[in-house]
Design a protein around this motif. Structure first.
Motif, PDB file in Angstrom:
ATOM      1  N   ASN A 209      -1.024  -1.598   0.485  1.00 29.92           N
ATOM      2  CA  ASN A 209      -1.746  -1.568  -0.777  1.00 29.92           C
ATOM      3  C   ASN A 209      -2.674  -0.357  -0.781  1.00 29.92           C
ATOM      4  OD1 ASN A 209      -2.797  -2.428  -3.274  1.00 29.92           O
ATOM      5  ND2 ASN A 209      -4.469  -3.520  -2.264  1.00 29.92           N
ATOM      6  N   HIS A 210      -2.679   0.421  -1.861  1.00 27.33           N
ATOM      7  CA  HIS A 210      -3.394   1.694  -1.862  1.00 27.33           C
ATOM      8  C   HIS A 210      -4.703   1.684  -2.633  1.00 27.33           C
ATOM      9  CE1 HIS A 210      -0.464   4.336   0.203  1.00 27.33           C
ATOM     10  NE2 HIS A 210       0.399   3.417  -0.205  1.00 27.33           N
ATOM     11  N   SER A 211      -5.081   0.577  -3.260  1.00 24.88           N
ATOM     12  CA  SER A 211      -6.346   0.550  -3.986  1.00 24.88           C
ATOM     13  C   SER A 211      -6.848  -0.879  -4.110  1.00 24.88           C
ATOM     14  CB  SER A 211      -6.178   1.176  -5.377  1.00 24.88           C
ATOM     15  OG  SER A 211      -5.140   0.545  -6.094  1.00 24.88           O
ATOM     16  N   LEU A 212      -8.129  -1.022  -4.443  1.00 25.63           N
ATOM     17  CA  LEU A 212      -8.736  -2.342  -4.601  1.00 25.63           C
ATOM     18  C   LEU A 212      -8.295  -2.932  -5.939  1.00 25.63           C
ATOM     19  CD1 LEU A 212     -10.833  -4.385  -3.410  1.00 25.63           C
ATOM     20  CD2 LEU A 212     -12.524  -3.242  -4.854  1.00 25.63           C
ATOM     21  N   VAL A 213      -7.385  -3.890  -5.905  1.00 23.84           N
ATOM     22  CA  VAL A 213      -6.809  -4.461  -7.125  1.00 23.84           C
ATOM     23  C   VAL A 213      -6.527  -5.949  -6.924  1.00 23.84           C
ATOM     24  CG1 VAL A 213      -5.714  -2.358  -8.029  1.00 23.84           C
ATOM     25  CG2 VAL A 213      -4.507  -3.767  -6.350  1.00 23.84           C
ATOM     26  N   ASP A 214      -6.354  -6.658  -8.039  1.00 23.46           N
ATOM     27  CA  ASP A 214      -5.835  -8.020  -7.970  1.00 23.46           C
ATOM     28  C   ASP A 214      -4.326  -7.942  -7.757  1.00 23.46           C
ATOM     29  OD1 ASP A 214      -8.358  -8.953  -8.486  1.00 23.46           O
ATOM     30  OD2 ASP A 214      -7.988  -9.387 -10.601  1.00 23.46           O
ATOM     31  N   VAL A 215      -3.822  -8.698  -6.806  1.00 20.46           N
ATOM     32  CA  VAL A 215      -2.401  -8.627  -6.440  1.00 20.46           C
ATOM     33  C   VAL A 215      -1.778 -10.012  -6.530  1.00 20.46           C
ATOM     34  CG1 VAL A 215      -0.776  -8.213  -4.547  1.00 20.46           C
ATOM     35  CG2 VAL A 215      -2.626  -6.585  -4.990  1.00 20.46           C
ATOM     36  N   THR A 216      -0.620 -10.088  -7.173  1.00 16.86           N
ATOM     37  CA  THR A 216       0.140 -11.331  -7.278  1.00 16.86           C
ATOM     38  C   THR A 216       1.456 -11.185  -6.534  1.00 16.86           C
ATOM     39  OG1 THR A 216      -0.802 -11.846  -9.450  1.00 16.86           O
ATOM     40  CG2 THR A 216       1.237 -12.972  -8.851  1.00 16.86           C
ATOM     41  N   LEU A 217       1.730 -12.118  -5.634  1.00 11.60           N
ATOM     42  CA  LEU A 217       2.985 -12.141  -4.881  1.00 11.60           C
ATOM     43  C   LEU A 217       3.758 -13.379  -5.299  1.00 11.60           C
ATOM     44  CD1 LEU A 217       3.507 -11.382  -1.129  1.00 11.60           C
ATOM     45  CD2 LEU A 217       4.447 -13.475  -2.125  1.00 11.60           C
ATOM     46  N   THR A 218       5.002 -13.165  -5.742  1.00  8.22           N
ATOM     47  CA  THR A 218       5.819 -14.268  -6.251  1.00  8.22           C
ATOM     48  C   THR A 218       7.173 -14.311  -5.561  1.00  8.22           C
ATOM     49  OG1 THR A 218       4.783 -14.016  -8.429  1.00  8.22           O
ATOM     50  CG2 THR A 218       6.800 -15.326  -8.319  1.00  8.22           C
TER      51      THR A 218
END
Length: 276
Positions: free
Chosen positions: A85-94
């Motif tokens: 991951n390259h930046s501070l973000v909200d991430v959803t894994l499905t």
């Protein structure tokens, strides 16, 4: 959804049986790369506003619910992925499976370096079912718990923290499992700190499992996927990881675009005035 052949899984089972036999003979084989990794469709770099994906086939109880392993996970029959991951973000894994696949998924953080695959049979870890790591592993516990040392930083691997897991199959109480771990249906936040995220949520369905990471930090992450219902048939699945910038990031972007537009408009007016 891509229809992968199950022949690969059969070959993995044969190889795993050989590895397991060697592990039981010598439980202190300190070899790097105890597990290997699956390929993504188009790379494993996750940027804000983008997504990455993969597709594969899953066995019915590689993650949980195999009575022969006291319901714990079997690393060599599930699928491992790594992404950065390259930046501070909200991430959803499905994980979305077909009607025969009842998924489970765990995500771990390895920080500045990619997961090294762990060490076979680190420290002689042996489950209550009689199997060493990572033939059997604790896929739901915190780093340092029994069944995790083979992959833990400063022990057999370089994993820093277990962040969360989601199981769409049945739950199993700690007293019934191979490593004394709890396996709970649903999405579960098991992180001990806020070093890598500010909360884990998600949901599960009959053939889906989703984890949502609030403010996922830049760095490397490891993912394990497998079936969680021994009574099912197994099947194919799709994996998608999406990064959505925080609302304030969008606000800053819009503000920046507005400033650029204002300056261009001002310059345009100045040029028109000079031309007149």
């Amino acid at each position: 959804m891509r229809k992968n052949s199950y022949s690969k899984k059969t070959n993995v089972l044969v190889s795993a049986a050989i590895i397991s036999a060697a592990t039981l003979v010598s439980t202190n084989v300190f070899a790097a790369g105890a597990v290997g990794f699956q390929a993504w469709t188009a790379g494993n770099n996750l940027f804000a506003g983008s997504s990455i994906s993969a597709a594969n086939s899953g066995l019915k109880s590689a993650y949980a619910d195999n009575p022969g392993l006291n319901y714990s996970a079997w690393a060599h029959t599930g699928d491992w992925f790594v992404f950065q991951n390259h930046s501070l973000v909200d991430v959803t894994l499905t994980v979305s499976g077909d009607s025969g696949f009842v998924p489970g998924v765990t995500v771990w953080a390895t920080g500045g370096s990619v997961f090294d695959g762990g060490t076979t049979g680190f420290g002689g870890e042996l489950s209550l079912a009689g199997f060493g790591t990572p033939h059997s592993l604790n896929a739901t516990g915190a780093m340092g718990d029994a069944g995790t040392l083979w992959m833990a930083n400063g022990q057999g691997g370089n994993v820093l923290e277990t962040l969360g897991y989601a199981v769409s199959g049945p739950s199993h109480a700690a007293g019934t499992t191979g490593w004394g771990e709890s396996i709970v249906t649903g999405a579960n936040d098991v992180s001990l700190t806020n070093t890598f995220e500010n909360g884990v949520s998600g949901s599960v369905g009959a053939n889906t499992a989703e984890l949502v990471f609030n403010d996922l930090a830049a760095g490397w992450y490891a993912v394990y996927i497998g079936g969680t219902d021994h009574a099912s048939a197994g099947g194919v699945y799709d994996l998608t990881v999406s990064a959505v910038p925080e609302p304030e990031t969008y606000a800053m972007l819009l503000a920046g675009l507005g400033l650029v537009g204002w300056r261009m408009k001002k310059q345009h007016k100045a040029l028109n005035k000079a031309a007149a």
